[in-house]
Enzyme design. Structure first.
Site, PDB file in Angstrom:
ATOM      1  N   GLY A 227       3.075 -14.106  10.305  1.00 60.17           N
ATOM      2  CA  GLY A 227       1.989 -14.966  10.687  1.00 60.17           C
ATOM      3  C   GLY A 227       0.677 -13.746  11.131  1.00 60.17           C
ATOM      4  O   GLY A 227      -0.448 -13.575  10.848  1.00 60.17           O
TER       5      GLY A 227
ATOM      6  N   HIS B 298      11.480 -11.732   7.623  1.00 59.40           N
ATOM      7  CA  HIS B 298      10.513 -11.160   6.913  1.00 59.40           C
ATOM      8  C   HIS B 298      10.871 -10.211   6.070  1.00 59.40           C
ATOM      9  O   HIS B 298      10.183  -9.502   5.340  1.00 59.40           O
ATOM     10  CB  HIS B 298       9.318 -10.735   7.966  1.00 59.40           C
ATOM     11  CG  HIS B 298       8.601 -11.541   9.028  1.00 59.40           C
ATOM     12  ND1 HIS B 298       8.063 -12.702   8.546  1.00 59.40           N
ATOM     13  CD2 HIS B 298       8.772 -11.631  10.177  1.00 59.40           C
ATOM     14  CE1 HIS B 298       7.796 -13.416   9.339  1.00 59.40           C
ATOM     15  NE2 HIS B 298       8.266 -12.738  10.756  1.00 59.40           N
TER      16      HIS B 298
ATOM     17  N   ASP C  34       7.663  -5.703  14.667  1.00 61.55           N
ATOM     18  CA  ASP C  34       8.171  -7.171  14.451  1.00 61.55           C
ATOM     19  C   ASP C  34       9.377  -6.873  13.518  1.00 61.55           C
ATOM     20  O   ASP C  34       9.244  -6.929  12.285  1.00 61.55           O
ATOM     21  CB  ASP C  34       7.183  -8.213  13.891  1.00 61.55           C
ATOM     22  CG  ASP C  34       7.854  -9.538  14.163  1.00 61.55           C
ATOM     23  OD1 ASP C  34       8.894  -9.717  13.969  1.00 61.55           O
ATOM     24  OD2 ASP C  34       6.945 -10.261  14.212  1.00 61.55           O
TER      25      ASP C  34
ATOM     26  N   ILE D 237       9.179 -14.555   4.023  1.00 58.04           N
ATOM     27  CA  ILE D 237       7.811 -14.834   4.275  1.00 58.04           C
ATOM     28  C   ILE D 237       7.300 -13.797   5.177  1.00 58.04           C
ATOM     29  O   ILE D 237       7.702 -12.756   5.613  1.00 58.04           O
ATOM     30  CB  ILE D 237       7.514 -16.360   5.258  1.00 58.04           C
ATOM     31  CG1 ILE D 237       8.297 -16.131   6.455  1.00 58.04           C
ATOM     32  CG2 ILE D 237       8.258 -17.308   4.462  1.00 58.04           C
ATOM     33  CD1 ILE D 237       7.788 -17.296   7.393  1.00 58.04           C
TER      34      ILE D 237
END
Length: 287
Positions: free
Chosen positions: A209, A191, A186, A206
């Site tokens: 998830g 991120h 990803d 961040i």
């Protein structure tokens, strides 16, 4: 977005393959290996003892049909800025081998009309020569695409657990956790790149998830299921809040027969919700 066209579209298939290094990298990306010589951690990090967490299915064969691929399906033409990953579920049909190959078949299984938004359910099924391995469902929330008069979808949610949790685990998110996790496939700069994160409305990058998703499943397996990954039958959650690298996940667990209900919060931000409606279903073999 044309909901009928999206659901009617034929599936997409891709050959995927993975080896022990992919599994080990994923496990390290969700915090395995601390302490490095702990026998309970070596089952996630040492190739001669390797057991595969079912959440590995979300990254196996990186580059296979995924959430972003689902947004290019027929009938779907949406602005990525309006897209959120709303939830995730995985059902494992048998233990995932540490090395293998499979055919991944993806399709839009449903489109739900939530009024101001739509929810796409992207289903990916993986099978090898011996049969089905896993089924992944990603719930993709698209702002501004509702109101087309479609089905609102199922409204059933797990009942809120009663009483104090049976177990509470805390898991620290390392400062470099997102940088390591993204190596499993990803590459969203949200991120990793502080400037991109600011454009998205965050003061710093961040955590993925799905990294929180994996960390939570590992905590449940380690504390409730005796470290036995083969006991997991399915695992589902709803993403309700962000996590920043450096924070601590507070993972509350309520035991039920054949299941564990879970709530995950950020300890440093007054227990701000992170994962809700989270359930790990498992077989009932004793630990």
């Amino acid at each position: 977005m044309d909901a009928a066209k999206a659901v009617a579209a034929g599936p997409r298939t891709a050959e995927i393959a993975w080896g022990h290094k992919d599994v080990q990298l994923y496990h390290l990306g969700i915090g395995a290996g601390v302490p490095a010589t702990d026998p309970d951690e070596l089952r996630y990090t040492l190739e001669s003892r390797l057991h595969v967490l079912p959440s590995f299915a979300t990254v196996a064969g990186a580059g296979s049909p995924g959430v972003i691929g689902g947004l290019s399906m027929p009938g779907v033409d949406v602005d990525l800025a309006h897209v959120l990953h709303g939830g995730q579920s995985v059902e494992v049909h048998r233990p995932i081998p540490a090395e293998g190959s499979a055919v991944a078949t993806s399709r839009i299984a449903a489109v739900y009309d939530k009024g101001k938004a739509a929810i796409l359910v992207l289903r990916t099924e993986a099978a090898d020569a011996e049969g089905p391995l896993w089924t992944n469902d990603a719930q993709i929330f698209v702002r501004g695409e509702g109101g087309f008069g479609g089905d609102r979808g199922p409204s059933t949610r797990p009942h809120a657990p009663e009483g104090p949790p049976d177990l509470v685990a805390e898991r620290h998110v390392r400062e470099d956790q997102a940088l390591l996790y993204r190596l499993s496939g990803d590459w969203n700069p949200l991120h990793a790149d502080p400037e991109f994160a600011k454009l998205a409305g965050f003061d710093r990058p961040i955590l993925h998830g799905l990294c929180t998703y994996g960390m939570t499943l590992k905590a449940v397996v380690d504390t409730v299921l005796g470290g036995d990954v083969t006991r997991v039958r399915s695992y589902r959650t709803r993403f309700t809040g962000v996590v920043f690298p450096g924070e601590t996940l507070r993972i509350r667990m309520w035991r039920q027969r054949g299941a564990v209900q879970v709530a995950v919060t950020s300890a440093e931000r007054d227990d701000a919700p992170v994962l809700t409606d989270t359930v790990v279903e498992h077989d009932t073999r004793p630990t």
